[in-house]
Design an enzyme around this catalytic site. Structure first.
Site, PDB file in Angstrom:
ATOM      1  N   LYS A  66      11.442   0.611  -6.018  1.00 48.59           N
ATOM      2  CA  LYS A  66      11.633   0.675  -4.559  1.00 48.59           C
ATOM      3  C   LYS A  66      12.745  -0.267  -4.090  1.00 48.59           C
ATOM      4  O   LYS A  66      13.634   0.158  -3.343  1.00 48.59           O
ATOM      5  CB  LYS A  66      10.322   0.398  -3.820  1.00 48.59           C
ATOM      6  CG  LYS A  66       9.327   1.550  -3.947  1.00 48.59           C
ATOM      7  CD  LYS A  66       8.055   1.246  -3.164  1.00 48.59           C
ATOM      8  CE  LYS A  66       7.006   2.308  -3.416  1.00 48.59           C
ATOM      9  NZ  LYS A  66       5.736   2.014  -2.762  1.00 48.59           N
ATOM     10  N   ASP A 103       4.500   5.780   3.929  1.00 54.90           N
ATOM     11  CA  ASP A 103       3.152   5.203   3.819  1.00 54.90           C
ATOM     12  C   ASP A 103       2.584   4.866   5.196  1.00 54.90           C
ATOM     13  O   ASP A 103       1.372   5.018   5.432  1.00 54.90           O
ATOM     14  CB  ASP A 103       3.180   3.930   2.960  1.00 54.90           C
ATOM     15  CG  ASP A 103       3.235   4.241   1.477  1.00 54.90           C
ATOM     16  OD1 ASP A 103       2.814   5.346   1.083  1.00 54.90           O
ATOM     17  OD2 ASP A 103       3.719   3.385   0.708  1.00 54.90           O
TER      18      ASP A 103
HETATM   19  P1  NAP Z   1       0.791  -4.292  -4.562  1.00 51.96           P
HETATM   20  O1  NAP Z   1       2.036  -4.375  -3.768  1.00 51.96           O
HETATM   21  O2  NAP Z   1       0.818  -4.610  -6.017  1.00 51.96           O
HETATM   22  O3  NAP Z   1      -0.277  -5.267  -3.836  1.00 51.96           O
HETATM   23  C1  NAP Z   1      -1.486  -5.535  -4.461  1.00 51.96           C
HETATM   24  C2  NAP Z   1      -2.437  -6.210  -3.478  1.00 51.96           C
HETATM   25  O4  NAP Z   1      -3.717  -6.256  -4.124  1.00 51.96           O
HETATM   26  C3  NAP Z   1      -2.068  -7.666  -3.143  1.00 51.96           C
HETATM   27  O5  NAP Z   1      -2.446  -7.965  -1.815  1.00 51.96           O
HETATM   28  C4  NAP Z   1      -2.941  -8.446  -4.144  1.00 51.96           C
HETATM   29  O6  NAP Z   1      -3.265  -9.753  -3.707  1.00 51.96           O
HETATM   30  C5  NAP Z   1      -4.204  -7.601  -4.122  1.00 51.96           C
HETATM   31  N1  NAP Z   1      -5.044  -7.827  -5.285  1.00 51.96           N
HETATM   32  C6  NAP Z   1      -4.780  -7.525  -6.581  1.00 51.96           C
HETATM   33  N2  NAP Z   1      -5.832  -7.889  -7.369  1.00 51.96           N
HETATM   34  C7  NAP Z   1      -6.768  -8.429  -6.532  1.00 51.96           C
HETATM   35  C8  NAP Z   1      -8.072  -8.985  -6.718  1.00 51.96           C
HETATM   36  N3  NAP Z   1      -8.614  -9.077  -7.933  1.00 51.96           N
HETATM   37  N4  NAP Z   1      -8.755  -9.412  -5.639  1.00 51.96           N
HETATM   38  C9  NAP Z   1      -8.222  -9.317  -4.390  1.00 51.96           C
HETATM   39  N5  NAP Z   1      -6.996  -8.810  -4.138  1.00 51.96           N
HETATM   40  C10 NAP Z   1      -6.286  -8.380  -5.202  1.00 51.96           C
HETATM   41  O7  NAP Z   1       0.114  -2.841  -4.477  1.00 51.96           O
HETATM   42  P2  NAP Z   1       0.376  -1.709  -3.362  1.00 51.96           P
HETATM   43  O8  NAP Z   1       1.570  -0.918  -3.746  1.00 51.96           O
HETATM   44  O9  NAP Z   1       0.330  -2.337  -2.025  1.00 51.96           O
HETATM   45  O10 NAP Z   1      -0.898  -0.736  -3.575  1.00 51.96           O
HETATM   46  C11 NAP Z   1      -2.199  -1.123  -3.190  1.00 51.96           C
HETATM   47  C12 NAP Z   1      -3.169   0.053  -3.363  1.00 51.96           C
HETATM   48  O11 NAP Z   1      -2.847   1.068  -2.404  1.00 51.96           O
HETATM   49  C13 NAP Z   1      -3.088   0.731  -4.741  1.00 51.96           C
HETATM   50  O12 NAP Z   1      -4.392   0.957  -5.196  1.00 51.96           O
HETATM   51  C14 NAP Z   1      -2.382   2.037  -4.476  1.00 51.96           C
HETATM   52  O13 NAP Z   1      -2.807   3.075  -5.333  1.00 51.96           O
HETATM   53  C15 NAP Z   1      -2.814   2.333  -3.049  1.00 51.96           C
HETATM   54  N6  NAP Z   1      -1.861   3.206  -2.340  1.00 51.96           N
HETATM   55  C16 NAP Z   1      -2.334   4.353  -1.804  1.00 51.96           C
HETATM   56  C17 NAP Z   1      -1.484   5.189  -1.120  1.00 51.96           C
HETATM   57  C18 NAP Z   1      -2.016   6.460  -0.528  1.00 51.96           C
HETATM   58  O14 NAP Z   1      -1.202   7.302  -0.107  1.00 51.96           O
HETATM   59  N7  NAP Z   1      -3.308   6.633  -0.450  1.00 51.96           N
HETATM   60  C19 NAP Z   1      -0.131   4.865  -0.967  1.00 51.96           C
HETATM   61  C20 NAP Z   1       0.336   3.673  -1.527  1.00 51.96           C
HETATM   62  C21 NAP Z   1      -0.560   2.853  -2.215  1.00 51.96           C
HETATM   63  P3  NAP Z   1      -2.351 -11.036  -4.160  1.00 51.96           P
HETATM   64  O15 NAP Z   1      -1.226 -11.109  -3.163  1.00 51.96           O
HETATM   65  O16 NAP Z   1      -3.313 -12.166  -4.041  1.00 51.96           O
HETATM   66  O17 NAP Z   1      -1.892 -10.782  -5.561  1.00 51.96           O
END
Ligand code: NAP
Length: 274
Positions: A66, A103
């Site tokens: 990205k 998103d």
């Molecule tokens: P990302 O940028 O990697 O962010 C991950 C987030 O999860 C951070 O806030 C991280 O906290 C937190 N996290 C990771 N492990 C954790 C734990 N053990 N306990 C508490 N918090 C934890 O990921 P992202 O791209 O935002 O995606 C997040 C989710 O959204 C994914 O599951 C993805 O599949 C989903 N998603 C869905 C859609 C849809 O269309 N439905 C679209 C996009 C994403 P820290 O800052 O503390 O590391």
């Protein structure tokens, strides 16, 4: 000439977007193809340059490319700039590449469907401060919500200008006691078991929205349903953001139902891998 849209990322394990977009091309009567393009980083600039050709309608972009793709396009739309993430690119008629973010509006569609009401005026709590959380916070800020609290695991991180509290803080728990909508925007439930939101604190009429869609039923959603709360996973957000991107590439709207039907078997697959 078959028109192309390619999803850039590495690794690319999921086929949800391929299935949705190719069903929409067929339903719209467009000779088009959406394909997965798992590239090494050094090959991304060359491929983006190729996407200026008139064979291409645009690109999808996912981790880890990205930021790189945002730096290679000719323009990034203001909301994608503010969110800090480009997850799609459209090729204009004159061969310019414009980065945009789906998103944020996809979240709005999914959350409003789950709540059965507009986001405006809602008291909202978001767990997470990563990429998707920034898009969600941006959308909530532009939706005139009544209140917004962001909780994150590690030391407070800003999500689109909102300072996060920690997930185990009194501030987070107090906000949950008064929330209309609680959103999980972390990877918890997808990459690991666990729950980011103690659902027993929520009022009985609250909605729990989990952005995760693989697996379809996360521990958070199961806990919410066990408390009698309204609960929805991220599948409608996924479908809505795909339909928005498809319209930007082709000018054809109204593909939500086609996409929902096409992706249903994948979303229902209990063996689907995160
Ligand atoms: P990302 O940028 O990697 O962010 C991950 C987030 O999860 C951070 O806030 C991280 O906290 C937190 N996290 C990771 N492990 C954790 C734990 N053990 N306990 C508490 N918090 C934890 O990921 P992202 O791209 O935002 O995606 C997040 C989710 O959204 C994914 O599951 C993805 O599949 C989903 N998603 C869905 C859609 C849809 O269309 N439905 C679209 C996009 C994403 P820290 O800052 O503390 O590391």
């Amino acid at each position: 000439m078959t028109k192309r849209v390619a999803l850039l990322g590495k690794p690319l394990r999921r086929r949800h977007s391929v299935v949705m977009h190719n069903a929409a091309f067929a339903a719209a009567g467009i000779d088009g193809r959406y394909e997965l393009m798992e590239l090494d980083e050094e090959d991304v600039p060359g491929f983006v340059a190729e996407a200026r050709g008139d064979e291409f309608l645009g690109l999808g972009v996912t981790a880890p490319y990205k930021p790189l793709v945002a730096s290679l396009v000719d323009e990034v739309e203001p909301d994608a700039q503010e969110i800090g993430a480009v997850n799609n690119v459209v090729r204009t008629a004159d061969g310019r590449l414009v980065g945009f973010n789906t998103d944020a509006p996809g979240f709005r569609a999914g959350a409003e469907l789950a709540m059965g009401r507009p986001l405006a005026g809602a008291r909202v709590v978001v767990a997470g401060a990563g990429g998707v959380a920034r898009a969600i916070v941006y959308e909530l800020q532009t939706s005139r919500v009544a209140s917004l609290t962001v909780g994150n695991r590690t030391t407070p991180k800003a999500a689109s200008g909102v300072e996060a509290v920690t997930l185990d803080s009194d501030d987070f728990y107090d906000a949950l006691r008064d929330a209309d909508l609680a959103v999980n925007a972390t990877t918890v439930g997808m990459t690991q078991l666990g729950v980011t939101i103690p659902v027993e604190l929520l009022p009985p009429d609250a909605t729990v929205f989990d952005c995760v869609y693989v697996p379809a039923e996360t521990p958070l959603l199961a806990a919410a349903r066990a408390c009698g709360l309204c609960a929805a996973n991220g599948s409608e957000m996924l479908i809505a953001q795909a339909a928005i991107a498809f319209e930007r590439w082709t000018g054809v709207s109204g593909m939500t139902d086609v996409m929902r039907q096409a992706v249903a078997p994948l979303l229902a697959d209990p063996n689907a891998q995160a």
